[in-house]
Design an enzyme around this catalytic site. Structure first.
Site, PDB file in Angstrom:
ATOM      1  N   THR A   1      11.606  76.901 -30.691  1.00 22.13           N
ATOM      2  CA  THR A   1      12.828  77.120 -29.940  1.00 22.13           C
ATOM      3  C   THR A   1      13.031  78.569 -29.519  1.00 22.13           C
ATOM      4  O   THR A   1      12.499  79.499 -30.143  1.00 22.13           O
ATOM      5  CB  THR A   1      14.034  76.679 -30.808  1.00 22.13           C
ATOM      6  OG1 THR A   1      15.261  76.998 -30.152  1.00 22.13           O
ATOM      7  CG2 THR A   1      14.026  77.386 -32.154  1.00 22.13           C
TER       8      THR A   1
ATOM      9  N   TYR B   1      19.805  78.073 -37.812  1.00 21.95           N
ATOM     10  CA  TYR B   1      18.855  77.205 -37.107  1.00 21.95           C
ATOM     11  C   TYR B   1      17.620  77.999 -36.687  1.00 21.95           C
ATOM     12  O   TYR B   1      16.480  77.584 -36.955  1.00 21.95           O
ATOM     13  CB  TYR B   1      19.530  76.582 -35.894  1.00 21.95           C
ATOM     14  CG  TYR B   1      18.582  75.809 -35.002  1.00 21.95           C
ATOM     15  CD1 TYR B   1      17.998  74.615 -35.427  1.00 21.95           C
ATOM     16  CD2 TYR B   1      18.260  76.274 -33.726  1.00 21.95           C
ATOM     17  CE1 TYR B   1      17.124  73.914 -34.611  1.00 21.95           C
ATOM     18  CE2 TYR B   1      17.394  75.579 -32.902  1.00 21.95           C
ATOM     19  CZ  TYR B   1      16.826  74.401 -33.344  1.00 21.95           C
ATOM     20  OH  TYR B   1      15.960  73.713 -32.541  1.00 21.95           O
TER      21      TYR B   1
END
Length: 291
Positions: free
Chosen positions: A100, A124
């Protein structure tokens, strides 16, 4: 070619099933029988399938929830990715692992390259960065593909949310000071299938390592929302107005990167691969969702 993909209900796994041809078998692996946190379950599950290629697409993607449950995010996105890498290495299969833009802090004034320093600002991103490192350590025959702003006709995502809001709202406030590369999961699936075939056939070290793979072109969230509303309007639906707001006007538990743009030049150079422009892919997604 048999491909095992983790996360059977996710956007990428569902897109892989839709995009695969008759020469490619997609074998989805997911809970409850396949839990990323359980090393033995992962090792046994992948060994039982005996795939030619493994795609690690499952993740704890609740970005805000991860702030309160960082231990769980690390077990899934970090240690779980490491378990999948160990399993792939054990059977001698190449691994494609999705990561990501959140591994960066979003502070650069240009798109991020693969060799730019990482610096996640939230749980995250930290958990995904741990996963990247464990994949590299445990499976040298692996390619990490960082992507961003993923949408598709499947699951919960920004494009589907905007289409739903377009049915009932006259105006929607959307953040206009964050920029990134909207990316269709169907385009990601096409890219993964092409890369999987190369990795299976070609042992060249340059094909391994970290790559960025996002839709071509860039946008703000407000730009993306306007594009979705315009596509809906072109198909006979109402046209919701976008009110451009600042990140500060829409506070969230997790900090979003102001700059999520990723530079895809390495993917083009090494693989000769570039995902389509996001505008065309958004139009295709909307066309599929609007009956």
């Amino acid at each position: 070619m048999r491909i095992a993909v983790t996360g059977s209900k996710g956007q990428v796994a569902m897109s892989l099933i839709e995009r695969s041809d008759r020469d490619t078998e997609i074998v989805p692996l997911s809970r409850p029988a396949f839990a990323l946190e359980d090393r033995q379950t992962v090792l046994a599950g992948i060994e039982a399938v005996r795939p030619d290629v493994v795609i690690s697409a499952a993740a704890f993607t609740a970005v805000d929830r991860a702030e309160a449950e960082e231990d769980l995010a690390i077990r899934v996105n970090g240690e779980g990715a490491g378990h999948v890498a160990e399993a792939a290495a054990k059977i001698g299969a190449p691994l494609l692992h999705l990561s990501t833009d959140y591994v960066f802090d979003g502070g650069l004034d240009r798109p991020y390259r693969e060799d730019d320093p990482t610096g996640p600002t939230g749980a995250y991103g930290r958990s995904k960065l741990i996963g990247e490192k464990l994949v590299a350590e445990r499976c040298p025959n692996s390619t990490v593909l960082r992507t961003a702003w993923v949408y598709s006709p499947f699951g919960a995502n920004f494009v589907r949310t905007m289409l739903r809001l377009n049915e009932t709202r006259e105006e929607v406030g959307v953040v206009a000071d964050q920029s990134g590369n909207p990316t269709s999961a169907l385009d990601i699936a096409d890219g993964l299938l092409a890369i999987a075939k190369r990795l299976r056939e070609d042992p060249t070290p340059a094909l391994r390592g970290i790559f960025h793979m996002t839709g071509s072109g860039e946008a703000t969230w407000a730009d993306l929302a306007e594009a979705v509303f315009q596509e809906a309007h072109a198909r006979g639906r109402r046209l919701t107005h976008v009110k451009r707001i600042a990140t500060a006007d829409y506070p969230t538990p997790a900090r979003r990167p102001a700059n999520s743009r990723l530079d895809n030049a390495k993917l083009r150079r090494v693989y000769g691969l570039a995902l389509p422009d996001w505008r065309g892919s958004v139009a295709a997604c909307c066309a599929q969702l609007i009956s």
